[in-house]
Design a protein around this motif. Structure first.
Motif, PDB file in Angstrom:
ATOM      1  N   MET A 269       0.668  -1.206   0.066  1.00 23.53           N
ATOM      2  CA  MET A 269       0.029  -0.122  -0.158  1.00 23.53           C
ATOM      3  C   MET A 269       0.947   1.181   0.026  1.00 23.53           C
ATOM      4  SD  MET A 269      -2.731   1.051   2.666  1.00 23.53           S
ATOM      5  CE  MET A 269      -2.729  -0.344   3.614  1.00 23.53           C
ATOM      6  N   SER A 270       0.657   2.150  -0.872  1.00 23.59           N
ATOM      7  CA  SER A 270       1.700   3.198  -1.172  1.00 23.59           C
ATOM      8  C   SER A 270       1.233   4.242  -0.650  1.00 23.59           C
ATOM      9  CB  SER A 270       2.313   3.356  -2.417  1.00 23.59           C
ATOM     10  OG  SER A 270       0.969   3.595  -3.276  1.00 23.59           O
ATOM     11  N   LYS A 271      -0.119   4.642  -0.528  1.00 26.01           N
ATOM     12  CA  LYS A 271      -0.878   5.867  -0.075  1.00 26.01           C
ATOM     13  C   LYS A 271      -1.375   5.643   1.457  1.00 26.01           C
ATOM     14  CE  LYS A 271      -2.825   7.256  -4.484  1.00 26.01           C
ATOM     15  NZ  LYS A 271      -4.026   7.491  -5.252  1.00 26.01           N
ATOM     16  N   TYR A 272      -1.285   6.701   2.252  1.00 34.60           N
ATOM     17  CA  TYR A 272      -1.933   6.726   3.573  1.00 34.60           C
ATOM     18  C   TYR A 272      -3.385   6.464   3.245  1.00 34.60           C
ATOM     19  CZ  TYR A 272      -3.203   8.796   8.102  1.00 34.60           C
ATOM     20  OH  TYR A 272      -3.695   9.039   9.229  1.00 34.60           O
ATOM     21  N   PRO A 273      -4.035   5.379   4.253  1.00 37.30           N
ATOM     22  CA  PRO A 273      -5.248   4.982   3.805  1.00 37.30           C
ATOM     23  C   PRO A 273      -6.427   5.656   4.417  1.00 37.30           C
ATOM     24  CG  PRO A 273      -4.217   3.842   5.688  1.00 37.30           C
ATOM     25  CD  PRO A 273      -3.305   5.038   5.173  1.00 37.30           C
ATOM     26  N   ALA A 274      -6.557   6.995   3.742  1.00 38.43           N
ATOM     27  CA  ALA A 274      -7.663   7.845   4.167  1.00 38.43           C
ATOM     28  C   ALA A 274      -8.932   7.316   4.005  1.00 38.43           C
ATOM     29  CB  ALA A 274      -7.395   9.075   3.484  1.00 38.43           C
ATOM     30  N   LYS A 275      -9.179   6.407   2.937  1.00 40.75           N
ATOM     31  CA  LYS A 275     -10.587   6.166   2.704  1.00 40.75           C
ATOM     32  C   LYS A 275     -10.791   5.106   3.736  1.00 40.75           C
ATOM     33  CE  LYS A 275     -14.358   5.576  -0.016  1.00 40.75           C
ATOM     34  NZ  LYS A 275     -14.183   5.244  -1.547  1.00 40.75           N
ATOM     35  N   THR A 276     -10.044   4.182   4.106  1.00 39.16           N
ATOM     36  CA  THR A 276     -10.267   3.130   5.160  1.00 39.16           C
ATOM     37  C   THR A 276     -10.668   3.961   6.425  1.00 39.16           C
ATOM     38  OG1 THR A 276      -8.828   1.678   4.022  1.00 39.16           O
ATOM     39  CG2 THR A 276      -9.546   1.111   6.415  1.00 39.16           C
ATOM     40  N   HIS A 277      -9.889   5.107   6.877  1.00 39.18           N
ATOM     41  CA  HIS A 277     -10.131   6.006   7.880  1.00 39.18           C
ATOM     42  C   HIS A 277     -11.411   6.455   8.126  1.00 39.18           C
ATOM     43  CE1 HIS A 277      -5.344   6.288   8.725  1.00 39.18           C
ATOM     44  NE2 HIS A 277      -5.921   5.088   8.905  1.00 39.18           N
ATOM     45  N   ALA A 278     -11.788   7.043   6.820  1.00 38.32           N
ATOM     46  CA  ALA A 278     -13.381   7.480   6.620  1.00 38.32           C
ATOM     47  C   ALA A 278     -14.279   6.514   7.086  1.00 38.32           C
ATOM     48  CB  ALA A 278     -13.483   8.137   5.382  1.00 38.32           C
ATOM     49  N   ARG A 279     -13.960   5.393   6.499  1.00 41.02           N
ATOM     50  CA  ARG A 279     -15.068   4.248   6.785  1.00 41.02           C
ATOM     51  C   ARG A 279     -14.962   3.736   8.477  1.00 41.02           C
ATOM     52  NH1 ARG A 279     -13.441   0.845   1.361  1.00 41.02           N
ATOM     53  NH2 ARG A 279     -14.807   1.623  -0.047  1.00 41.02           N
ATOM     54  N   ASN A 280     -13.862   3.622   8.732  1.00 46.90           N
ATOM     55  CA  ASN A 280     -13.715   3.184  10.329  1.00 46.90           C
ATOM     56  C   ASN A 280     -14.654   4.282  11.125  1.00 46.90           C
ATOM     57  OD1 ASN A 280     -12.077   1.085   9.744  1.00 46.90           O
ATOM     58  ND2 ASN A 280     -10.190   2.026  10.316  1.00 46.90           N
ATOM     59  N   THR A 281     -14.084   5.546  10.734  1.00 45.06           N
ATOM     60  CA  THR A 281     -14.988   6.682  11.586  1.00 45.06           C
ATOM     61  C   THR A 281     -16.390   6.573  11.534  1.00 45.06           C
ATOM     62  OG1 THR A 281     -12.915   8.118  10.822  1.00 45.06           O
ATOM     63  CG2 THR A 281     -15.059   9.120  11.833  1.00 45.06           C
ATOM     64  N   LEU A 282     -16.887   6.351  10.314  1.00 47.78           N
ATOM     65  CA  LEU A 282     -18.458   5.812  10.031  1.00 47.78           C
ATOM     66  C   LEU A 282     -18.895   4.914  11.041  1.00 47.78           C
ATOM     67  CD1 LEU A 282     -20.983   6.627   8.704  1.00 47.78           C
ATOM     68  CD2 LEU A 282     -20.350   5.081   6.925  1.00 47.78           C
ATOM     69  N   SER A 283     -18.004   3.800  11.001  1.00 47.53           N
ATOM     70  CA  SER A 283     -18.477   2.657  11.761  1.00 47.53           C
ATOM     71  C   SER A 283     -18.356   2.904  13.211  1.00 47.53           C
ATOM     72  CB  SER A 283     -17.485   1.629  11.266  1.00 47.53           C
ATOM     73  OG  SER A 283     -17.527   0.685  12.308  1.00 47.53           O
ATOM     74  N   TYR A 284     -17.359   3.845  13.719  1.00 46.19           N
ATOM     75  CA  TYR A 284     -17.643   3.865  15.201  1.00 46.19           C
ATOM     76  C   TYR A 284     -18.878   5.167  15.229  1.00 46.19           C
ATOM     77  CZ  TYR A 284     -13.223   1.733  16.344  1.00 46.19           C
ATOM     78  OH  TYR A 284     -12.153   0.699  16.461  1.00 46.19           O
ATOM     79  N   TYR A 285     -18.872   5.740  14.620  1.00 42.34           N
ATOM     80  CA  TYR A 285     -19.884   6.925  14.665  1.00 42.34           C
ATOM     81  C   TYR A 285     -21.099   6.213  14.883  1.00 42.34           C
ATOM     82  CZ  TYR A 285     -23.191  10.629  13.484  1.00 42.34           C
ATOM     83  OH  TYR A 285     -24.327  11.507  13.295  1.00 42.34           O
ATOM     84  N   ARG A 286     -21.343   5.171  14.033  1.00 44.43           N
ATOM     85  CA  ARG A 286     -22.834   4.355  14.027  1.00 44.43           C
ATOM     86  C   ARG A 286     -23.036   3.632  15.413  1.00 44.43           C
ATOM     87  NH1 ARG A 286     -23.136   2.997   7.786  1.00 44.43           N
ATOM     88  NH2 ARG A 286     -24.411   4.786   7.056  1.00 44.43           N
ATOM     89  N   SER A 287     -21.671   3.310  15.674  1.00 48.79           N
ATOM     90  CA  SER A 287     -22.083   2.295  16.961  1.00 48.79           C
ATOM     91  C   SER A 287     -22.317   3.176  18.194  1.00 48.79           C
ATOM     92  CB  SER A 287     -20.962   1.366  17.327  1.00 48.79           C
ATOM     93  OG  SER A 287     -19.578   1.799  16.984  1.00 48.79           O
ATOM     94  N   LEU A 288     -21.581   4.598  18.165  1.00 46.02           N
ATOM     95  CA  LEU A 288     -21.599   5.428  19.288  1.00 46.02           C
ATOM     96  C   LEU A 288     -23.138   5.998  19.204  1.00 46.02           C
ATOM     97  CD1 LEU A 288     -18.211   7.236  18.867  1.00 46.02           C
ATOM     98  CD2 LEU A 288     -18.972   6.083  20.741  1.00 46.02           C
ATOM     99  N   ALA A 289     -23.518   6.325  17.952  1.00 47.98           N
ATOM    100  CA  ALA A 289     -24.777   6.863  17.970  1.00 47.98           C
ATOM    101  C   ALA A 289     -25.775   5.713  18.374  1.00 47.98           C
ATOM    102  CB  ALA A 289     -25.227   7.464  16.661  1.00 47.98           C
TER     103      ALA A 289
END
Ligand code: GLY
Ligand code: MN
Ligand code: MN
Length: 477
Positions: A1-21
């Motif tokens: 993987m050559s790029k910083y995984p920003a898209k995965t970070h966005a998806r992870n954030t969404l998943s935590y957002y949903r469980s916290l909400a």
């Protein structure tokens, strides 16, 4: 993987957002549609370059850590990012091209170049943000972001969401392989720089030289920034936890303490080493050094998933007490557990065993309680059980700080425990701290920090440097 995984970070954030909400909705016993089924728009902005007050020079650019987590754009001021969770689309918005900036600083990154460099679905300009958001409400994390976004959108459709912020922090807490590679690199740079400082006594007679030597070696290895201002102290100033002067002569003192960590692409390292200025340990300095090393070794061996950081912190205090009883600094009229209960050891180790490390040196999501009535835990910056993917510092210390110990030396409860005559011999040691950066793995830990802590090896490195003399300039990278 050559790029910083920003898209995965966005998806992870969404998943935590949903469980916290969902958890918040369940706690409030909410009925109807819970916010866990929302498809939010998340938006963040990078700070703009800022001038020093009444001056036309820019302050060094330090990227906002939350923005970096969703972009990896650690060197890009004034950009914005939008995650459209319904479309699973991550878009970067570049600031408009400013002709004056181009004249002074050259052309900025084009959308095509940014698309190649960062893990984005689309790269556009600021002017495109409003159309992409339309009339939908956007979530962000604080006033600065809200006001920048509202001005870019020409609307007030921006809400500060503590749940979004907490979701980002929960995601940041558990490092992925890409982030761990950045952290290993930061640590490796610090290893070389600490080794260089330890071996360069002939060109280091002032604390400022220690500071310069560390930064020089970090920069030579490509690290433009330090994770924090280096703490370079000698003699009794080693007892000041976050010493800032870095300007005293070192002659006739016992120890140097250097707490310094290079940063790599926004990721921190945080490392402390201590060495004798002459290359020879005094008996008192060696005894304290060995006690701290014992505290560090045993606490680190306890690092694994499920372990409470509180318990490892207590373990390091128990080991301090054992050594102080052996050295006679504590009288043995009380049992080790009674001494622990009296909190006398807190006077000599007032900070916590360590803290989370990541983009921030004192990283997010540790759940500290700075109001804790128990002084044993008040400055412990991590109060949750360890999980795989956490990176922590393990940094016990022992300090002989007259200002901090004065109340203890006036309190009959502690005077029953402290042998003030024996203590006299230790003031000149000042303080010892040893600090390594450690990943919690599935089964235990991985120590990123490789520069030696062995007291004989440390003395040998210092002495070899002294023997080589002033003409010996070190380039170890
Ligand atoms: N260098 C700051 C700390 O160790 O927490
Ligand atoms: Mn630290
Ligand atoms: Mn440190």
């Amino acid at each position: 993987m050559s790029k910083y995984p920003a898209k995965t970070h966005a998806r992870n954030t969404l998943s935590y957002y949903r469980s916290l909400a969902a958890a918040a909705a369940a706690a409030a016993n909410a009925t109807g549609t819970s916010s866990s089924s929302e498809k939010p728009l998340f938006a963040l902005t990078a700070p703009s370059l800022t001038l020093y007050p009444h001056c036309d020079q820019s302050q060094p650019f330090r990227q906002d850590r939350y923005f970096n987590y969703l972009t990896g754009a650690h060197d890009l001021p004034a950009a914005a990012v939008l995650y459209n969770s319904a479309a699973d689309r991550l878009t970067l918005y570049l600031p408009p091209i400013d002709a004056d900036d181009v004249m002074w600083s050259g052309l900025p990154l084009s959308p095509t170049q940014a698309q190649e460099k960062y893990d984005m679905d689309v790269v556009k300009y600021h002017a495109d943000l409003a159309a992409d958001v339309a009339s939908t409400n956007v979530l962000t994390i604080d006033d600065r972001n809200k006001s920048v976004l509202e001005s870019l959108l020409s609307s007030s459709n921006v809400t500060i969401s503590p749940t979004f912020k907490e979701a980002l922090e929960e995601a940041r807490l558990r490092k992925d392989e890409f982030e761990l590679a950045l952290m290993r690199k930061a640590s490796a740079i610090s290893d070389v720089s600490h080794r260089a400082v330890m071996s360069a006594l002939p060109i280091e007679t002032n604390e400022g030289h220690i500071h310069a030597e560390f930064v020089y070696h970090s920069m030579r290895q490509g690290s433009k920034f330090q994770s924090y201002d280096p703490i370079c102290c000698s003699g009794t100033d080693c007892g000041t936890l976050h010493y800032v002067r870095n300007d005293q002569e070192m002659a006739d003192k016992q120890l140097v303490l250097i707490d310094a960590g290079a940063e790599w692409q926004c990721y921190a390292s945080d490392v402390t080493r201590v060495f004798p200025i002459t290359g020879e340990w005094t008996p008192e300095a060696l005894a304290i050094y060995k006690a701290v090393l014992d505290m560090q070794t045993q606490s680190m061996e306890g690092v694994k998933p499920g372990v409470k950081w509180d318990d490892l912190h207590l373990l390091s205090h128990r080991i301090l007490i054992k050594h102080f009883l052996e050295l006679g600094i504590f009288k043995n009229t009380k049992s080790p557990e009674e001494i622990l209960e009296a909190r006398t050891s807190v006077g000599f180790l007032p900070h916590g065993l360590g803290h989370l490390l990541g983009m921030d040196t004192h990283d997010v999501a540790g759940h500290p309680n700075y109001e804790d009535p128990d002084p044993m835990f008040r400055y412990l910056r991590l109060r949750r059980p360890l999980e795989p993917g956490f990176v922590v510092t393990v940094e016990p210390g022992i300090y002989f700080n007259k200002f901090l110990l004065e109340p203890y030396l006036k309190d009959p409860k502690h005077l029953e425990i402290i042998n003030t005559e024996v203590l006299e011999k230790y003031w000149a040691v000042g303080g010892v701290r040893l600090e390594d950066d450690v990943l919690v793995t599935e089964t235990g830990f991985e120590n990123f920090t490789k520069v030696t802590t062995d007291p004989e090896e440390v003395a040998r490195i210092v002495k070899e440097g002294i023997a080589k003399g002033r003409s010996h300039f070190h380039v170890l990278a």
